[in-house]
Design an enzyme around this catalytic site. Structure first.
Site, short mmCIF file in Angstrom:
data_model
loop_
_atom_site.label_atom_id
_atom_site.label_comp_id
_atom_site.label_asym_id
_atom_site.label_seq_id
_atom_site.Cartn_x
_atom_site.Cartn_y
_atom_site.Cartn_z
N CYS A 90 0.81 -1.21 0.00
CA CYS A 90 0.00 0.00 0.00
C CYS A 90 0.85 1.27 0.00
CB CYS A 90 -0.96 0.02 1.19
SG CYS A 90 -0.14 0.18 2.78
N CYS A 111 1.09 -1.05 9.32
CA CYS A 111 1.88 -0.76 8.13
C CYS A 111 1.85 0.74 7.90
CB CYS A 111 1.37 -1.54 6.91
SG CYS A 111 -0.27 -1.03 6.35
#
Length: 359
Positions: free
Chosen positions: A183, A321
Site C-alpha cells: 500500500c 503498516c
C-alpha cells in the site's frame, strides 16, 4: 418532477425524456468512497438529478488529496470527506437528498448501510473492501459499478448486474500473504480518477435509465499515457459466485466471527507498552517513519507467515503498516489461519506522525 428546467438538455434526448428523468429522480445510489473516484461520481450523479445519494467514507480531507479530489479545497482539510462532499453536492443541486455515513465500510455496518439502495458505486482503494462490497451486493441483488486506478491506467466494470459475473469471477480471491498488495503510494496522475469516475457515473445512469450496453462481463481498460482503451470479456464463474454468496449470507445472518478490531492511535500506543502483546511492523525495512517501541518487531509482510507459526493461536497480535491496507489484509489472512486475538492500526503509522515527530 422537481425543477425540470435544470434538466432540459438532458430530457431532450429521446433515450431519456421526462420518463427517464423521473427514473433518475427516483433512484437511490450508494457511493462507497469519497476520494479520487468518488468525487467525480458524486458530482456527475448530483448534476444529472439522481434523487437520493448515500456517501460512505470514514476519512478526512488532507492536502495531498487536493490535486485529484476536486470537491474539496484547502479550507476543508481536517474535515470529514463524506460530510464535506454532501455539503458541496447539495449546493450543486439542492433537489438531491443526501445521506452521510462518516465511517469506513466493514462487516459490522455493511448490511445496514446498503439498506434499500438500488446501485452501489465502488470508489474504494482497498482490496478487502471490494470483496466485501461484492459479497453484500450479491445477497442483496444490487449491481456494483467498479473502477480502480494505478499510476496512468484505470479500469471500469459492472458486477452482479442481472445475474451477471461478479468481482470474484474477474479477480478470484487469492490465499496467502503473497496476494496482499503493497500500500505504499505509487502515485497517480490527478486527472485519471476524474476520468474513470466519469465513466463510472455513465454506467450508473445507463443502469437507471435502462439504455445502452452496460459493462457487465466486460472490463474496460484505459491507458491515459497512450490514450488507448481496450475491452476484455470475462464470464461468470459459478464457484466464485458461490464463495461470494456464502460470505455475503454469513454477514447478512450475522453468523460470521466478529470483525477483527481496527484500533485508533491511542489504543495502539497503549498496546505497544503491554508486555503480553506482540506488535508487528509489517513494512519493509526502508519505509519511513521508523517506530521503535519496546514490544515492536519488524517483520516484512513476506516473512510474516513463517514468523507467526511460532505463536499460540491465542497470542494477542497487533499489526501495522504505512496506511492500514496491508495490515488489514494480513490480519484477514491470520484470522483465516486461526488466530483469535488480532487487531491493526486503522490508518497506519501515518496516523501517528505527529506523535513520532514530538518524541
Amino acid at each position: 418532477m422537481k425543477n425540470s428546467t435544470r434538466y432540459t438538455r438532458q430530457i431532450a434526448l429521446p433515450e431519456i425524456g421526462e420518463q427517464g428523468q423521473q427514473k433518475l429522480q427516483n433512484a437511490r445510489v450508494l457511493v462507497i468512497g469519497a476520494g479520487g473516484l468518488g468525487c467525480p461520481v458524486l458530482q456527475n450523479l448530483a448534476a444529472a438529478g439522481v434523487g437520493f445519494i448515500g456517501i460512505v467514507d470514514g476519512d478526512i480531507v488532507e492536502e495531498t488529496n487536493l490535486h485529484r479530489q476536486l470537491l474539496y479545497t484547502l479550507k476543508d482539510c481536517g474535515k470529514s470527506k463524506a460530510a464535506t462532499a454532501a455539503t458541496v453536492i447539495k449546493e450543486l443541486n439542492p433537489d438531491v437528498e443526501v445521506r452521510v455515513f462518516p465511517e469506513f465500510f466493514n462487516t459490522k455496518n455493511a448490511i445496514e448501510i446498503v439498506g434499500d439502495y438500488q446501485i452501489i458505486v465502488d470508489c474504494t482503494d482497498t482490496i478487502s473492501v471490494r470483496y466485501l462490497i461484492n459479497d453484500v451486493s450479491l445477497v442483496k441483488k444490487v449491481p456494483v459499478v467498479y473502477a480502480s486506478i494505478y499510476k496512468f491506467e484505470g479500469q471500469v466494470s459492472v458486477f452482479n448486474y442481472k445475474n451477471g459475473p461478479s468481482y470474484r469471477c474477474l479477480f478470484p480471491q487469492k490465499e496467502g500473504l503473497n496476494a496482499v498488495p503493497n500500500c505504499v503510494s505509487s502515485g497517480v496522475l490527478g486527472i485519471l480518477p476524474n476520468t474513470l469516475g466519469a465513466l463510472q457515473a455513465t454506467e450508473v445512469l445507463k443502469i437507471i435509465l435502462e439504455i445502452g450496453s452496460v459493462l457487465s462481463g466486460k472490463l474496460l481498460i484505459y491507458d491515459a499515457l497512450q490514450y488507448q482503451t481496450q475491452i476484455i470479456d470475462f464470464t461468470k464463474n459459478p464457484r466464485e459466485i458461490e464463495k461470494g454468496l456464502k460470505s455475503g449470507f454469513l454477514i447478512l445472518n450475522k453468523d460470521s466471527d466478529k470483525v477483527v478490531m481496527a484500533i485508533r492511535q491511542e489504543t495502539f500506543l497503549e498496546k505497544c507498552r503491554q508486555d503480553h502483546c506482540v506488535v508487528i511492523d509489517i513494512r519493509e525495512a526502508y519505509e519511513e517513519p521508523k517506530f521503535n517501541e519496546q514490544n515492536v518487531v519488524n517483520v516484512p509482510l513476506a516473512e510474516l507467515e513463517n514468523y507467526c507459526r511460532k505463536f499460540d493461536k491465542k497470542q494477542e497480535i497487533v499489526l501495522f503498516c504505512q496506511s492500514g491496507q496491508r495490515s488489514q489484509l494480513a490480519l484477514d489472512y491470520l484470522k483465516k489461519e486461526g488466530f483469535t486475538k488480532l487487531s491493526h492500526l486503522e490508518k497506519g503509522i501515518e496516523s501517528i506522525k505527529i506523535h513520532l515527530e514530538t518524541k
